[in-house]
Design a protein around this motif. Structure first.
Motif, PDB file in Angstrom:
ATOM      1  N   ASP B 166      39.430 -38.821  -2.974  1.00 43.02           N
ATOM      2  CA  ASP B 166      38.443 -37.983  -2.296  1.00 43.02           C
ATOM      3  C   ASP B 166      37.360 -38.879  -1.689  1.00 43.02           C
ATOM      4  O   ASP B 166      37.317 -40.077  -1.931  1.00 43.02           O
ATOM      5  CB  ASP B 166      37.851 -36.942  -3.251  1.00 43.02           C
ATOM      6  N   ALA B 167      36.499 -38.291  -0.897  1.00 43.41           N
ATOM      7  CA  ALA B 167      35.583 -39.075  -0.072  1.00 43.41           C
ATOM      8  C   ALA B 167      34.734 -40.046  -0.894  1.00 43.41           C
ATOM      9  O   ALA B 167      34.602 -41.221  -0.539  1.00 43.41           O
ATOM     10  CB  ALA B 167      34.684 -38.139   0.732  1.00 43.41           C
ATOM     11  N   ALA B 168      34.191 -39.576  -2.024  1.00 40.60           N
ATOM     12  CA  ALA B 168      33.303 -40.435  -2.810  1.00 40.60           C
ATOM     13  C   ALA B 168      34.078 -41.592  -3.442  1.00 40.60           C
ATOM     14  O   ALA B 168      33.664 -42.749  -3.353  1.00 40.60           O
ATOM     15  CB  ALA B 168      32.613 -39.604  -3.893  1.00 40.60           C
ATOM     16  N   ALA B 169      35.219 -41.262  -4.051  1.00 42.70           N
ATOM     17  CA  ALA B 169      36.031 -42.295  -4.701  1.00 42.70           C
ATOM     18  C   ALA B 169      36.541 -43.289  -3.664  1.00 42.70           C
ATOM     19  O   ALA B 169      36.637 -44.481  -3.919  1.00 42.70           O
ATOM     20  CB  ALA B 169      37.201 -41.658  -5.440  1.00 42.70           C
ATOM     21  N   ARG B 170      36.822 -42.756  -2.477  1.00 46.11           N
ATOM     22  CA  ARG B 170      37.343 -43.585  -1.405  1.00 46.11           C
ATOM     23  C   ARG B 170      36.296 -44.605  -0.947  1.00 46.11           C
ATOM     24  O   ARG B 170      36.579 -45.786  -0.783  1.00 46.11           O
ATOM     25  CB  ARG B 170      37.715 -42.641  -0.256  1.00 46.11           C
ATOM     26  N   ARG B 171      35.063 -44.120  -0.781  1.00 45.43           N
ATOM     27  CA  ARG B 171      33.989 -45.005  -0.337  1.00 45.43           C
ATOM     28  C   ARG B 171      33.791 -46.115  -1.360  1.00 45.43           C
ATOM     29  O   ARG B 171      33.713 -47.288  -1.042  1.00 45.43           O
ATOM     30  CB  ARG B 171      32.698 -44.201  -0.138  1.00 45.43           C
ATOM     31  N   ARG B 172      33.737 -45.701  -2.621  1.00 44.41           N
ATOM     32  CA  ARG B 172      33.516 -46.681  -3.684  1.00 44.41           C
ATOM     33  C   ARG B 172      34.652 -47.701  -3.715  1.00 44.41           C
ATOM     34  O   ARG B 172      34.429 -48.900  -3.834  1.00 44.41           O
ATOM     35  CB  ARG B 172      33.422 -45.954  -5.026  1.00 44.41           C
ATOM     36  N   PHE B 173      35.887 -47.179  -3.587  1.00 40.17           N
ATOM     37  CA  PHE B 173      37.042 -48.070  -3.647  1.00 40.17           C
ATOM     38  C   PHE B 173      37.001 -49.075  -2.502  1.00 40.17           C
ATOM     39  O   PHE B 173      37.238 -50.267  -2.688  1.00 40.17           O
ATOM     40  CB  PHE B 173      38.336 -47.251  -3.597  1.00 40.17           C
ATOM     41  N   LEU B 174      36.691 -48.598  -1.301  1.00 40.92           N
ATOM     42  CA  LEU B 174      36.674 -49.494  -0.145  1.00 40.92           C
ATOM     43  C   LEU B 174      35.557 -50.532  -0.255  1.00 40.92           C
ATOM     44  O   LEU B 174      35.732 -51.682   0.145  1.00 40.92           O
ATOM     45  CB  LEU B 174      36.549 -48.691   1.155  1.00 40.92           C
ATOM     46  N   ASP B 175      34.419 -50.122  -0.848  1.00 43.64           N
ATOM     47  CA  ASP B 175      33.334 -51.087  -1.079  1.00 43.64           C
ATOM     48  C   ASP B 175      33.796 -52.178  -2.036  1.00 43.64           C
ATOM     49  O   ASP B 175      33.610 -53.366  -1.779  1.00 43.64           O
ATOM     50  CB  ASP B 175      32.099 -50.380  -1.659  1.00 43.64           C
TER      51      ASP B 175
END
Lengths: 229, 380
Positions: B166-175
């Motif tokens: 999901d968007a939040a997990a995705r952002r964190r993962f990409l960071d």
């Protein structure tokens, strides 16, 4: 008569050394056969389950057919191989425990192999891809397959044991039901019933039933665990 | 630098259906190469082949200039992959992270030290003893990343690792991913169907469609100069206008649009073309506004058809004789009174008008629509 037989059977189970020697012989013969079937069937099943190759489909069909081999036919073939005029007659194995192990091995291998193949085939491809991607050798990848399919491998062994220990045709033919030598539970039951001695037959029957019940219960629990994980 | 992996003439089919047909692909040492393309383009298959996990039907993979046999273990152990649906092995988080190290039979103390480090890198220290199969998707994917980077791979394969989050997990993962890749200084092959992800992580981008590479080059260059109508759509060019080059002005082609109107470009293309313009390159001005310095020759009177609010910017469709999509910020829309029916002057720079050949290469027509769908979804 039934009540007397049951109480006599219980008494035999508690006191009779002869009955227990038959039970132990049965467990020894079938246990050896299933152990050997596991040693052959599981590695082979893992190899077949992991790979896609030409002729795999027909091979799996043959294995699945083998799971339903009629014991008397297996007994007949092993008898012919081991009989004095047969190709392996010089080994002098006919009417021995070894002969019974061979016959039960032939019965158990397709079952162990078939269940292993289907278990390993159902391991998600991603598991093997992931292992290889992280640097697993062929053998290390196979171990992942075994670990993922471990419950079904246990089911394969239990099913194999359940099949051979309850089987009568093959052991009768190649073992000869020699008292104190090759007499196992199933053949002993047949003989005692033929002689009209229901109590010892019932005593052995109780043990066989218990083993079958335990094996099925174990299989059901194992299969439930596969579904859970 | 230099070429680390070179794949040539890679052909692969599943059940007789061709999924991969790569003429030539080079991966430079230390770069992040993004493989960008719609679902089913063959990206994942290509990754498995480059990762030496799967053997192609034909073709060769060269590693450091030497051909590698499919499945070659010593070369494969210099790589590691993270996949969209990570397979978490039975055991604890720690067992999973240590897996690749144990496969390499490293001394126990080293395994422990490297595992600790990787867990810390991904903020997984607290989860070390948790059952790895009882994690959230985001956590599981971080475990998958940790167990890949823990072996210090020279090549890290990322097959849509954020695709399932999901968007939040995705952002964190990409960071996390960006930080770790920077620290690891490794070659990365990153598969994604998200243009934003490719632009933010990739040094180079290769666009894949129907198993073939359609365009490859430095990320910005690919972004700014699509090779054909499919890549233009995939790269998010909202305006793709058919026309014909009719002449030259100031060293660039002048295109007569099929719907009328002349567009000045910096291109040297000839013949039938498509003019590709990003919506954000189109600016709107009050009619009759005073000429600015370095004004563009591309000025059209337009009437606003629709104004569609989307997030911080509004998307506008205009009639300039031809249809044009533009974006404008909310305050700007209010200031200029940009409502349907309003008259404006539409401008875009010559350099913003990219030309691609009008002729769609074989087997591409249906694909373009699919690419457009992808793009729209990613940008939404």
């Amino acid at each position: 008569m039934l009540r007397e037989s049951v109480s006599e059977a219980v008494r035999l189970l508690l006191t009779d050394a002869e009955v227990w020697s038959i039970i132990l012989r049965s467990l020894l013969v079938s246990g050896t056969a299933v152990l050997m079937a596991g040693l052959v069937g599981i590695p082979l099943g893992v190899v077949i389950g992991m790979h896609r190759f030409r002729g795999r489909g027909p091979l799996v069909s043959v294995i699945n057919t083998g799971m339903a081999l009629p014991p008397v036919v297996v007994g007949l073939v092993v008898f012919m191989l081991l009989s004095r005029s047969g190709p392996l007659g010089s080994l002098g194995l006919l009417y021995s425990k070894q002969a019974m192990v061979v016959a039960q091995l032939v019965l158990a291998v397709p079952l162990v192999l078939g269940i292993t193949v289907s278990g390993v085939s159902s391991v998600p491809r991603e598991a093997l891809t992931q292992a290889r991607s992280l640097g697993a050798s062929w053998l290390q990848t196979a171990l992942v397959a075994v670990s993922e399919a471990r419950v079904l491998l246990l089911v394969a062994i239990v099913a194999g044991m359940g099949r051979v220990i309850a089987e009568v045709g093959a052991v009768m033919m190649v073992g000869g039901n020699i008292t104190g030598e090759t007499q196992v539970m199933t053949t002993a039951i047949m003989e005692e019933v033929r002689k009209g001695n229901f109590a010892p037959a019932l005593a052995l029957g109780i043990i066989l039933l218990t083993i079958a019940f335990a094996a099925n219960g174990l299989m059901a629990r194992l299969e439930q665990r596969t579904i859970d994980t | 630098m230099g070429v680390l992996i070179k794949a040539s003439q890679i052909r692969h089919a599943y059940d007789g259906r061709s999924v991969l047909n790569i003429e030539d692909l080079e991966v430079m040492r230390g770069e992040t190469l993004c493989l960008l393309g719609p679902n089913g383009a063959g990206k994942s298959t290509l990754v498995r082949i480059l990762n030496l996990v799967e053997a192609p039907d034909s073709g060769s993979v060269l590693f450091e200039g030497k051909p590698v046999k499919p499945g070659c273990l010593s070369t494969r152990r210099r790589m590691a992959g993270v996949f969209q649906h990570p397979h978490i092995f039975r055991g604890s988080v720690r067992d999973n992270v240590a897996y690749g190290l144990k496969l390499r039979r490293l001394p126990r103390r080293e395994v422990a030290a490297l595992t600790d480090d990787a867990l810390e890198q991904l903020a997984l220290e607290g989860l070390g003893h948790r059952d790895a199969r009882r994690l959230s998707r985001g956590e599981a994917q971080r475990v998958a990343l940790a167990r890949a980077v823990v072996v210090r791979p020279e090549v890290l394969f990322l097959d849509e690792p954020a695709g399932n989050l999901d968007a939040a997990a995705r952002r964190r993962f990409l960071d996390d991913l960006r930080r770790i890749v920077r620290r690891l200084d490794t070659t990365v092959i990153h598969v994604t169907h998200s243009l934003d992800e490719a632009l933010s992580t990739g040094d180079r981008i290769a666009i894949i469609k129907d198993g073939a590479i359609r365009q490859a080059g430095p990320a910005r260059q690919v972004y700014n100069s699509p090779a054909d109508i499919f890549t233009a759509r995939f790269l998010g060019y909202e305006n793709i206008l058919p026309g014909t080059v009719v002449g030259e002005a100031a060293g660039g082609a002048v295109v007569e649009l099929a719907d009328g109107g002349r567009v000045y470009t910096r291109s040297r293309m000839r013949g039938d073309v498509n003019v590709c313009i990003r919506a954000e390159e189109v600016t709107l001005h009050p009619p009759g506004e005073a000429e600015q310095v370095a004004a563009t020759a591309n000025r059209f009177p337009g009437i606003i058809w629709t104004v569609e609010p989307s997030g911080s910017a509004h998307s506008l469709v205009l009639d300039c004789g031809f249809e044009l999509v533009a974006t404008a910020t909310r305050p700007y829309v209010q200031e200029l009174g940009l409502v349907p029916g309003a008259e404006v002057e539409v401008r875009f720079d010559e350099a913003a008008a990219q030309l691609v050949p009008a002729r769609v290469p074989r087997g591409q027509a249906g694909a373009a629509a699919c690419g457009e769908g992808e793009t729209v979804r990613e940008r939404a």
